[in-house]
Design a protein around this motif. Structure first.
Motif, mmCIF file in Angstrom:
data_model
loop_
_atom_site.group_PDB
_atom_site.id
_atom_site.type_symbol
_atom_site.label_atom_id
_atom_site.label_comp_id
_atom_site.label_asym_id
_atom_site.label_seq_id
_atom_site.Cartn_x
_atom_site.Cartn_y
_atom_site.Cartn_z
ATOM 1 N N ARG A 229 7.109 36.362 9.713
ATOM 2 C CA ARG A 229 6.429 37.596 10.099
ATOM 3 C C ARG A 229 7.242 38.855 9.786
ATOM 4 N NH1 ARG A 229 8.479 35.277 14.635
ATOM 5 N NH2 ARG A 229 9.697 36.587 16.046
ATOM 6 N N GLY B 220 3.044 33.900 8.209
ATOM 7 C CA GLY B 220 2.703 35.176 8.851
ATOM 8 C C GLY B 220 1.851 36.034 7.952
ATOM 9 N N ALA C 24 0.338 40.175 7.919
ATOM 10 C CA ALA C 24 0.284 41.492 8.563
ATOM 11 C C ALA C 24 -0.645 42.380 7.760
ATOM 12 C CB ALA C 24 1.673 42.119 8.618
#
Ligand SMILES: [Zn+2]
Length: 535
Positions: free
Chosen positions: A101, A27, A29
């Protein structure tokens, strides 16, 4: 891997993203903060960011590595623009890659929130009407700004913060504070010696205040108002009604509550952006180093010498500056101990014991006296943090408020000073120093010379209850010329036994083995005599 940096160029998020690629990461971000065209009703044309870079980078890197450790993510980075920015440009970028994530989202949010709170970055807005103004970073950090960021993302729908919705509690607290007034440092920032860079220095500072009493109250109030980043407040006492005439931050209704907590509440009310921490215990050799290690500067607002010397030794060893003040009735003194400078022990090689100089309870004090000295301490602390000229250095400042006379005593670092050699344990408690007698004449008969160390005016009120005695006031006994030389065994006497004990300890250290202190002082004798109690 974690980095924090500044750039004057446009932020290249695609290039930054590739640095976070990792085959183990599932993940990624990122967050982008953009320059928007309005703020608090003003139409913004463009803006400038300024940072106090050495400190900002240090703090930024600390935040990124905290996020990596805290959320167990693989890589994180943050880049902040400085200089002139146009509407729509990216001001800050945060990127995190992680195995999952959830950690990536959390770490990303943590980094941007902490950067907004802690990194000394200043924003100057230029408005459509031609005005401009510095917007302090507290305003960025204030919830209204968070709210605007999130609204911005919602409104435009193209925010890059792939974060889960804000936790309900966070949202509630944010909304509760939206529209709340924010600290405004414009009056101090208007000074050219302060400005945005100075404000950033204050913001990045961590100050520990020992004692939340007469000296501590003005120190705490001014430093909180000035926007010091972190304030630690140490006090093991609870508020007493007799404190209030000089400790103006508290209320009568607070009596009985721990002062460190009361003071911390007051700081939160005064300036919510100060990270305030209260320690409701007394500074002691077991906890001093740990505590002081978390701060950049220490301010001594205590009224006892054992704590002052403990602080002195600890700070000399840790290389932390301390701003000392002491108040006695209408006068007081100020001294700053810095790494490499003279310390308290250089100036007072025979450590002054508690009891030699009376504290406020015994000596009495008018409220504004510690107020003046606390104010001076706060000011010297700010001079030090802002690196202003004219700092008290190599001198002890003595100020008599009755006569308004000021004297400065040069302080020299003593090569023989034990304070610089190692953290010295406080001197052991006295043993065998105190003796009790039911009357001083019995003491005289037992082979003691009686020396009353009280002041002449005290003797006028209550003469030494002895047929054979001498009066040598304390200061003369300890510091007079020629030095005191006992002819035979000597019993020192004072009102309560406290000053005489401290004096006996000092004389013992000078090698006078036959000096003793009358336990309980003259008061105890009086009590015994009038109550006809057996010893
Ligand atoms: Zn020293």
């Amino acid at each position: 891997m974690g980095t924090f940096s500044f750039t004057r160029e446009k932020i290249n998020e695609a290039g930054l993203r590739t640095q976070l690629l990792d085959p183990t990461a599932g993940g990624y971000a990122s967050f982008e903060g953009w320059v928007r065209n309005h703020n608090e009703g003003h139409a913004v044309r463009h803006l400038e960011y300024e940072a106090f870079e050495p400190l900002a980078i240090k703090e930024g890197e600390r935040i990124v590595s905290e996020a990596i450790k805290r959320f167990g993510v693989e890589h994180a980075a943050c880049v902040h623009r400085i200089g002139d920015l146009a509407i729509g440009e990216m001001a800050v970028w945060v990127g995190v890659s992680a195995r999952h994530r959830a950690e990536a989202f959390a770490a990303c949010r943590y980094i941007i929130d902490e950067v907004k709170h802690r990194v000394p970055i200043w924003k100057k807005e230029h408005y459509e009407n031609g005005d401009s103004g510095w917007v302090n970073c507290e305003r960025c950090a204030a919830p209204s700004a968070h709210h605007e960021h999130s609204r911005e993302l919602d409104d435009h729908g193209h925010g890059h913060e792939h974060d889960a919705p804000l936790a309900a509690a966070t949202l509630a607290s944010i909304h509760a504070r939206v529209g709340a007034p924010v600290p405004d440092y414009s009056r101090q920032m208007a000074l050219k010696e302060v400005g945005a860079a100075g404000q950033a220095k204050l913001r990045a500072s961590r100050v520990l205040v020992i004692g939340c009493g007469g000296l501590g109250v003005p120190v705490i109030s001014y430093l909180a108002g000035a926007g010091i980043g972190r304030l630690g407040l140490v006090d093991g006492d609870r508020l007493e009604p007799s404190n209030l005439h000089r400790q103006t931050m508290y209320a009568l209704a607070d009596v009985g509550k721990p002062k460190a907590e009361l003071a911390a509440d007051r700081v939160r009310a005064l300036n919510p952006d100060v990270d305030v921490r209260s320690y409701t215990y007394r500074l002691a050799s077991e906890n001093a180093s740990d505590l002081i290690g978390q701060y950049d500067l220490v301010i001594d607002c205590t009224d006892n010498f054992s704590t002052k010397f403990l602080l002195n030794d600890c700070c000399v060893q840790l290389g932390k500056p301390v701003v000392f003040a002491s108040v006695y009735q209408y006068e007081g003194q100020l001294q700053i101990v810095r790494p490499g400078s003279a310390c308290l022990r250089c100036v007072w090689p025979e450590a002054t014991r508690d009891g030699i100089v009376g504290n406020c309870a015994e000596a009495g004090v008018l409220g504004p006296v510690p107020g003046v000295f606390g104010g001076l301490q706060a000011f010297e602390a700010m001079k030090l943090l802002l690196d202003l000229p004219g700092q008290l250095s190599g001198e002890l400042l003595v100020l008599d408020l009755l006569t308004l006379s000021i004297s400065r005593v040069r302080t020299k670092r003593a090569t023989s000073c034990p304070g610089h050699a190692a953290l010295r344990a406080m001197l052991p408690e006295s043993t065998g120093l105190e003796v009790g007698f039911d009357s001083l004449d019995h003491a005289y008969d037992a082979g003691f010379d009686i020396v009353d160390v009280r002041e002449p005016h005290e003797l006028q009120e209550l003469p030494t209850p002895a047929s054979q005695s001498r009066n040598i006031p304390l200061a003369q006994l300890l510091y007079g010329e020629p030095a005191f030389k006992p002819v035979r065994r000597t019993l020192l006497v004072c009102a309560t036994g406290r000053r005489s004990l401290a004096a006996a300890q000092q004389l013992r250290e000078r090698g006078l083995a036959d000096v003793f202190s009358l336990r309980g002082g003259v008061q105890a004798l009086e009590t015994r005599l009038t109550r006809q109690e057996p010893v």
